[in-house]
Write a protein that holds these residues in place. Structure first.
Motif, mmCIF file in Angstrom:
data_model
loop_
_atom_site.group_PDB
_atom_site.id
_atom_site.type_symbol
_atom_site.label_atom_id
_atom_site.label_comp_id
_atom_site.label_asym_id
_atom_site.label_seq_id
_atom_site.Cartn_x
_atom_site.Cartn_y
_atom_site.Cartn_z
ATOM 1 N N THR A 142 12.070 2.819 -3.437
ATOM 2 C CA THR A 142 13.383 3.455 -3.352
ATOM 3 C C THR A 142 13.297 4.939 -3.039
ATOM 4 O O THR A 142 14.336 5.586 -2.858
ATOM 5 C CB THR A 142 14.134 3.279 -4.678
ATOM 6 N N MET A 143 12.093 5.522 -2.963
ATOM 7 C CA MET A 143 11.946 6.953 -2.697
ATOM 8 C C MET A 143 11.458 7.176 -1.283
ATOM 9 O O MET A 143 10.719 6.361 -0.728
ATOM 10 C CB MET A 143 10.949 7.580 -3.676
ATOM 11 N N GLN A 144 11.855 8.268 -0.705
ATOM 12 C CA GLN A 144 11.403 8.643 0.613
ATOM 13 C C GLN A 144 10.128 9.483 0.519
ATOM 14 O O GLN A 144 9.810 10.024 -0.538
ATOM 15 C CB GLN A 144 12.484 9.447 1.345
ATOM 16 N N THR A 145 9.428 9.560 1.616
ATOM 17 C CA THR A 145 8.230 10.399 1.661
ATOM 18 C C THR A 145 8.636 11.863 1.487
ATOM 19 O O THR A 145 9.603 12.308 2.122
ATOM 20 C CB THR A 145 7.504 10.217 2.999
ATOM 21 N N PRO A 146 7.940 12.633 0.647
ATOM 22 C CA PRO A 146 8.310 14.049 0.464
ATOM 23 C C PRO A 146 8.309 14.800 1.784
ATOM 24 O O PRO A 146 7.501 14.542 2.675
ATOM 25 C CB PRO A 146 7.217 14.573 -0.478
ATOM 26 N N SER A 147 9.233 15.744 1.893
ATOM 27 C CA SER A 147 9.410 16.453 3.159
ATOM 28 C C SER A 147 8.188 17.285 3.528
ATOM 29 O O SER A 147 7.903 17.487 4.704
ATOM 30 C CB SER A 147 10.646 17.354 3.075
ATOM 31 N N ASN A 157 0.810 -1.207 0.000
ATOM 32 C CA ASN A 157 0.000 0.000 0.000
ATOM 33 C C ASN A 157 0.852 1.270 0.000
ATOM 34 O O ASN A 157 0.414 2.316 0.471
ATOM 35 C CB ASN A 157 -0.929 0.016 1.223
ATOM 36 N N ARG A 158 2.041 1.179 -0.521
ATOM 37 C CA ARG A 158 2.914 2.340 -0.551
ATOM 38 C C ARG A 158 2.401 3.348 -1.562
ATOM 39 O O ARG A 158 1.793 2.983 -2.579
ATOM 40 C CB ARG A 158 4.349 1.920 -0.894
ATOM 41 N N LYS A 159 2.632 4.640 -1.262
ATOM 42 C CA LYS A 159 2.217 5.706 -2.160
ATOM 43 C C LYS A 159 3.319 6.091 -3.139
ATOM 44 O O LYS A 159 3.058 6.710 -4.160
ATOM 45 C CB LYS A 159 1.804 6.940 -1.348
#
Length: 293
Positions: free
Chosen positions: A146-151, A140-142
């Motif tokens: 390989t990417m982090q959650t936007p700051s 259920n990742r948005k």
């Protein structure tokens, strides 16, 4: 009158034979004679024959000192060395014999060594739940793994160091409003006369909020896109509209575009609208926090 004594006649001088013959002999017999020689390091001329001090300096790790070799030629010294080796082996054996019973007091044996079945079941259940949670978060990742959650979605705290970075007019008040209302989008209304240099001050807000710039010329849109910070929307002005009508039109168009590209996830989310009452002078002298009812 009495004649004054002539002291110059009483003075006696040493003949040249004293300096040529007697003075060199005096220097040779003088034991306190000092010879100086310019060397980088001191090099002793007399050998250090104190063996006990040499051995001590080697034991304490003094550089350039090596433990002297002791030559044992008598049978008594050889027997003493053998006795020392046997005593060391006996001490090591005694230590090993004591280690076993001492460790046995701390190691479980017999029925105590069997782990309780309920403890084993709890450990397996916790491990299973942890794996299930990781699989659910991955499915259920948005964003890609390989990417982090936007700051701008993580939230932020206004600290003294952060306040020092926002010294411009209304910048700190704007940042405080973004924090208090948890805004995710800032819409900036740009007039035709505004230069790209004036837009660079909004870059510092990008880690905390998304930026959408409303531009009136294709050149300005291209310049903002090169900064790789703003979302842009080209809006044409109408001469027939008043300033208030044009502002409402820009706001409505920006709101619909933000929903289309999912900058606003729901219609009720608050956002910041930055505009200028003195168009052509600056990009901001007023801002409002808006939310669609």
């Amino acid at each position: 009158m009495s004649e004054q004594p002539n002291h110059s006649e009483d003075r006696q001088t040493m003949a040249s034979s004293f300096f040529d013959v007697l003075w060199p002999l005096i220097l040779d017999e003088n034991l306190c004679r000092i010879e100086s020689k310019s060397e980088e390091f001191f090099v002793p001329k007399q050998t250090f024959n104190r063996l006990e001090w040499h051995k001590y300096l080697a034991q304490v790790g003094y550089p350039f000192y090596i433990t002297p070799l002791e030559l044992r030629c008598c049978k008594g010294a050889l027997m003493e060395e053998i006795e020392n080796q046997e005593a060391e082996k006996a001490l090591n054996q005694e230590v090993e014999e004591r280690k076993g019973p001492a460790q046995g007091d701390f190691l479980r044996c017999g029925s105590q060594a069997i782990r309780p079945i309920d403890k084993k079941v709890d450990d397996l259940r916790i491990e299973h739940e942890r794996r299930q949670k990781l699989a659910y978060d991955f499915a259920n990742r948005k964003f890609p793994w390989t990417m982090q959650t936007p700051s701008h979605e993580l939230g932020f705290t206004i600290t003294e160091e952060l306040e020092k970075c926002f010294k411009g007019p209304m910048e700190l008040a704007l940042l405080q409003s973004i924090h208090d209302h948890d805004c995710k989008l800032m819409v900036i209304d740009l007039s035709v006369e505004v230069d790209i240099k004036d837009c660079q001050r909004w870059i510092k807000f990008r880690p905390y909020i998304q930026l959408l710039g409303l531009v009136r010329t294709p050149r300005m849109e291209r310049s903002l896109q090169l900064l790789n910070v703003f979302h842009t929307l080209f809006v044409e002005e109408s001469v027939e509209n008043s300033w208030d009508e044009e502002l409402h039109c820009s706001l409505r168009t920006a709101f619909l575009h933000a929903q289309k590209i999912q900058l606003l996830k729901s219609c009720g989310e608050p956002f910041v609208f930055v505009f200028s009452r003195m168009r052509g002078i600056c990009t901001c002298d007023s801002f409002k926090i808006l939310r669609r009812a």
